[in-house]
Write an enzyme that holds these catalytic residues in place. Structure first.
Site: not given
Ligand code: MIC
Ligand code: SF4
Length: 645
Positions: A67-68, A122, A382, A538, A540
């Site tokens: 999806d990213h 995520d 964000r 995030s 990440r």
């Protein structure tokens, strides 16, 4: 011993507790029932899963979403998608194909179950709290460990009871509720806490509304947010043809909370978070009719059918203002198909909206960067500086109602000025077609399958075992609220390299110091100095893996965000905090620092000595690591620790 009732959070934790005591501040281990990954963090997570040498996932359910990284301007993203699809098939993971939607929206629709734990690579995984899951974001490696059947560790959170009373007024939305919570608690206010919503007002909110609120609880820094699982949850699951997945989950009447706030829904009005932080919240009225260049509607926070139907009703028969570009990304294939079947898509198209695929899109800078200095109104979660892809863009976060009203007017508009709110009829059942979800192969079949690695996939960096002494310069000094977008930016140009750490490394901390990567390389070993809430945003792990690759050995701050601290430990980088915050001011960039007794002090749970060689001063730092974290640091990171290296 006095026995008191449990909150929803305590019920979810106690039913999954593997180790530790439910005492706030203590480390607890949790059994994870479900995992999700998305493509921007997933490639690294599955590379790490592969490095662990486990044949099949051991969870009840694991799903890999694309999806990213859906803007395929080179071969990289498509190669990663192929890798992800082939790993999923072989290792027992469901694969949600590109086009099927944003992970959190699809997971809520098709897979989430009240009463279960969900770990996702995520930060907005807490969306699942909207149906009573204990849903948490984590670095990819933690998710990989959970897929392998490993325990997930967190600090036992405090539980904040957000008691909702009253009912939202017309044109006031769930987004305004979470913006109000952000206004009150700030982006640091949720650290070490679970935000639990209770009270009569809960019954007035549908599941998509609850999910908007739990989704954006990530912006509070909270471990997660949770709503009860009640009749409204049952109705939602029934409409998804999943009533059998429903269980009731309510707080006990005598549940005890660590903190409590009350929000009167009827007193709320349309709100917006101003540039560049989700907690810079004001009323739309106060901000006034500023001129708008772009409006983006979608993201995992506000892309449900309910949101899209409201937007369609507002746009119906109107034209988007000539100075505004309106981009809309419905959250899932289900949402888009239903919008289309119900005729609402036609109203959106007729008004002049630019329809984007069901994916993260502009939220992560995958296209639709605003013009220089442009004002962009977004229903996203964000608005960190530069995240939109335009360094000087002014991004505001607000509800779909406010966004649609403003897209027509060309200026920020309080939707209450539009007159009567259109009635939205939600269907009692959704179109169910999981044709874009590829099931895994059977164990027998899987043995014969190959995983396809593209040329963009490079090695995962591994940490160094903790040494007895560490000397390195302070290559960078930053202030409060540094986000993972500062540390490891995203966007269309950089995201395709999430599986190529050497390439990614040149962009690390670019926004703060464009020579950061070079300076680290020159120094060999490096230390970063930060302020409060360092690493917010995030999940990440690239914000730890890339500094690791560049030689960062320790990060010393006033405080850390939860997921980033865990990612640093997982990477074998020391996250340390000042005992006396004022010492932050005594260190300058390029000061030579030394941690002369670091190993003994960490192992002995002692305060940590920091010497500033340049200034000939000594300061005290805090570590506060659990026995497990010490072992991970001793091994040089979780991957080494898990594989026994
Ligand atoms: C985000 O919203 O910042 C992301 C992109 O979804 C991240 C994950 C990532 O960096 O891949 C998140 O929220 O964890
Ligand atoms: Fe995607 Fe944006 Fe949600 Fe992150 S916040 S998962 S980028 S939609």
């Amino acid at each position: 011993m006095i026995l008191v009732g449990f909150s929803i959070t305590q019920k979810l934790i106690s039913s999954h507790l593997v180790s530790g005591k439910m005492v706030p501040g203590e480390e607890i281990g949790l059994k994870i029932d479900q995992t999700l990954t998305q493509d921007a963090t997933g490639t690294m997570a599955y590379l790490q899963f592969e490095a662990m040498g486990i044949d099949r996932v051991k969870t009840e359910l694991s799903v890999s979403y694309i999806d990213h990284n859906t803007l395929q301007s080179g071969f990289e993203n498509a190669d990663d998608h192929k890798f992800l699809q082939t790993v999923a098939k072989k290792r027992g993971i469901y694969f949600s194909r590109p086009g099927n939607g944003i992970c959190h929206q699809v997971h809520l629709e098709r897979f989430g179950k009240p009463g279960k734990t969900l770990l996702g690579s995520d930060s907005h995984t807490p969306t699942g709290g909207g149906i009573g899951m204990l849903a948490m974001g984590a670095g990819g490696l933690d998710v990989a460990v959970a897929m392998g059947g490993g325990t997930y560790y967190i600090t036992m959170p405090k539980v904040v009871n957000v008691k909702l009373v009253g009912k939202l007024s017309p044109w006031v939305a769930a987004k305004d509720v979470i913006l109000e919570v952000l206004r009150q608690l700030t982006v640091k206010g949720g650290v070490g806490k679970v935000i639990e919503y209770t009270g009569e007002g809960v019954k007035t909110l549908s599941v998509p509304e609850r999910a908007t609120i739990t989704n954006m609880g990530a912006e509070l820094g909270a471990t997660t947010s949770v709503f009860p699982s009640d009749e409204i949850t049952r109705e939602f699951l029934k409409a998804q043809n999943r009533e059998a997945d429903w269980v009731e989950l309510l707080p006990d009447a005598d549940a005890v909370y660590d903190e409590e706030i009350e929000i009167d829904l009827s007193a709320l009005e349309p709100l917006a978070a101003m540039p560049h932080m989700p907690d810079k919240v004001k009323t739309v009225r106060e901000i006034g009719p500023i001129k708008v260049d772009q409006v983006c509607i979608g993201s995992c926070t506000n892309s449900s059918l309910f949101d899209m139907l409201k937007v369609a009703a507002i746009l119906k028969g109107k034209t988007v203002h000539p100075d505004v570009s309106l981009a809309i990304s419905p959250g899932s294939k289900q949402v888009l198909k239903m919008l289309s079947d119900m005729g609402a898509l036609s109203d959106i198209i007729a008004a002049g909206a630019r329809i984007l695929e069901s994916a993260c899109g502009p939220c992560i800078g995958m296209g639709q960067a605003p013009r220089s200095g442009g004002v962009s109104l977004r229903t996203f979660n964000r608005n960190f500086e530069g995240r939109s892809g335009t360094a000087d863009a002014q991004v505001y976060l607000l509800s779909p109602e406010t966004a649609a009203a403003s897209a027509i007017a060309g200026v920020l508009t309080d939707p209450r000025t539009l007159g009567d709110m259109p009635e939205i009829e939600m269907p009692s059942s959704f179109i169910i077609d999981d044709n874009m979800i590829v099931p895994p192969a059977s164990a027998d079949e899987a043995e014969k399958l190959e995983i396809v690695y593209g040329p963009n996939i490079k090695e995962v960096p591994k940490g160094k075992a903790l040494e007895s002494e560490l000397t390195a310069p302070a290559v960078l000094k930053v202030g409060d609220d540094i986000t993972t977008d500062h540390i490891m930016p995203a966007g269309a140009k950089i995201l395709p390299y999430r599986s190529n750490i050497p390439f990614l490394s040149q962009f690390c901390f670019r926004q703060c110091d464009e020579n950061f990567a070079e300076n680290c390389k020159k120094a060999g070993s490096a230390i970063v100095i930060g302020g409060l809430n360092y690493g917010q945003g995030s999940s990440r792990e690239h914000a730890a893996l890339v500094p690791l690759y560049l030689g960062v050995r320790a990060v010393i701050t006033k405080s850390f965000a939860r997921m980033h601290k865990a990612n640093l430990i997982n990477a074998g980088i020391l996250p340390l905090t000042f005992k006396n915050e004022a010492d932050y001011d005594r260190i300058d960039k390029d000061d030579m620092l030394s941690l002369p007794f670091i190993k003994d002090e960490i192992l002995g749970d002692k305060e940590i000595t920091l010497k500033n060689i340049t200034k000939n001063e000594t300061y005290t730092l805090m570590g506060g690591f659990s026995a497990r974290q010490k072992d991970i640091l001793l091994s040089g990171g979780l991957l080494n620790y898990t594989s026994g290296v």
